[in-house]
Design a protein around this motif. Sequence first.
Motif, PDB file in Angstrom:
ATOM      1  N   GLU A 127       0.844  -1.195   0.000  1.00 23.51           N
ATOM      2  CA  GLU A 127       0.000   0.000   0.000  1.00 23.51           C
ATOM      3  C   GLU A 127       0.876   1.240   0.000  1.00 23.51           C
ATOM      4  O   GLU A 127       1.755   1.387   0.846  1.00 23.51           O
ATOM      5  N   HIS A 149       4.089  -6.692   1.937  1.00 22.79           N
ATOM      6  CA  HIS A 149       3.660  -6.551   3.338  1.00 22.79           C
ATOM      7  C   HIS A 149       3.997  -5.178   3.905  1.00 22.79           C
ATOM      8  O   HIS A 149       3.954  -4.975   5.110  1.00 22.79           O
ATOM      9  N   SER A 172       3.090  -1.155   4.111  1.00 24.70           N
ATOM     10  CA  SER A 172       2.110  -0.105   3.824  1.00 24.70           C
ATOM     11  C   SER A 172       2.691   1.219   4.308  1.00 24.70           C
ATOM     12  O   SER A 172       3.240   1.315   5.403  1.00 24.70           O
ATOM     13  N   GLY A 178       1.869   5.286   4.738  1.00 25.50           N
ATOM     14  CA  GLY A 178       0.772   6.239   4.871  1.00 25.50           C
ATOM     15  C   GLY A 178       0.985   7.544   4.126  1.00 25.50           C
ATOM     16  O   GLY A 178       2.070   7.848   3.630  1.00 25.50           O
ATOM     17  N   ASP A 227      10.270  -7.363   5.226  1.00 24.82           N
ATOM     18  CA  ASP A 227       8.836  -7.423   5.517  1.00 24.82           C
ATOM     19  C   ASP A 227       8.281  -8.847   5.459  1.00 24.82           C
ATOM     20  O   ASP A 227       7.318  -9.119   4.784  1.00 24.82           O
ATOM     21  N   PRO A 286       3.938  -7.897   8.364  1.00 29.47           N
ATOM     22  CA  PRO A 286       3.592  -6.535   7.944  1.00 29.47           C
ATOM     23  C   PRO A 286       4.459  -5.459   8.593  1.00 29.47           C
ATOM     24  O   PRO A 286       4.779  -5.524   9.779  1.00 29.47           O
ATOM     25  N   ARG A 292       3.852  -1.576   8.948  1.00 28.80           N
ATOM     26  CA  ARG A 292       2.840  -0.531   8.777  1.00 28.80           C
ATOM     27  C   ARG A 292       3.446   0.811   9.166  1.00 28.80           C
ATOM     28  O   ARG A 292       3.811   1.008  10.329  1.00 28.80           O
ATOM     29  N   PRO A 352       5.203  -8.346  13.267  1.00 28.18           N
ATOM     30  CA  PRO A 352       4.957  -7.055  12.610  1.00 28.18           C
ATOM     31  C   PRO A 352       5.687  -5.896  13.290  1.00 28.18           C
ATOM     32  O   PRO A 352       5.929  -5.915  14.497  1.00 28.18           O
ATOM     33  N   THR A 354       5.210  -1.684  13.598  1.00 31.48           N
ATOM     34  CA  THR A 354       4.266  -0.592  13.366  1.00 31.48           C
ATOM     35  C   THR A 354       4.936   0.731  13.711  1.00 31.48           C
ATOM     36  O   THR A 354       5.510   0.882  14.792  1.00 31.48           O
ATOM     37  N   GLU A 377       3.697   4.532  13.971  1.00 26.48           N
ATOM     38  CA  GLU A 377       2.493   5.356  13.956  1.00 26.48           C
ATOM     39  C   GLU A 377       2.756   6.704  13.290  1.00 26.48           C
ATOM     40  O   GLU A 377       3.884   7.005  12.889  1.00 26.48           O
ATOM     41  N   THR A 436       6.690  -1.360  18.127  1.00 24.00           N
ATOM     42  CA  THR A 436       5.779  -0.291  17.717  1.00 24.00           C
ATOM     43  C   THR A 436       6.411   1.024  18.130  1.00 24.00           C
ATOM     44  O   THR A 436       6.867   1.177  19.265  1.00 24.00           O
TER      45      THR A 436
END
Length: 181
Positions: free
Chosen positions: A53, A71, A73, A75, A88, A91, A93, A127, A129, A131, A147
Amino acid sequence: MTEYEKMIASQPYDCMAPELDLLRREAARRYRRFNRADEEDEPLAQLKEMVGELAENAFICPPFYCSYGRHISLGVGSFINLGATLLDNAPIRIGAEVMIGPNVQIYTAAHALDADERIQGVETALPVTIEDRVWIGGGAILLPGVTIGRDAVVGAGAVVTRDVPAGARVVGNPARILAPA
């Protein structure tokens, strides 16, 4: 379950399975094409083909390396600078308005610690992440399962081994939160 299904489910899997090797080879063909692109619009089209993505105004600068690509993405308005390596297997993210410096490495895969299992190709993927509105300085390394909270800053060269709270600033190896000024 296939080895791919185990990998995506964060279960131990055989990282040397032929099905995974084929997928990695396809990803390598795509990132090599992306890294050699010389026209303005060509890299963006290849990037959209390569990653899972890619939101509006998001971009990755070549050279770029990944395990699978599918895997990842990225933003809205996020940017990854030169020389990034995103493994990856699980995922990755990346939220909106994230800035990632040059030569950052993000790992989702961890080999078995037991030598016999490791030699057999046992691996687990967790995964990662990141933010919104995070800044990751050049040369930082993010390990499987972490994360990075919203508005956090990861200093250049930091090795992130555990979660970073929202708004925190971390530096060092292993990364630690800076004391308030």
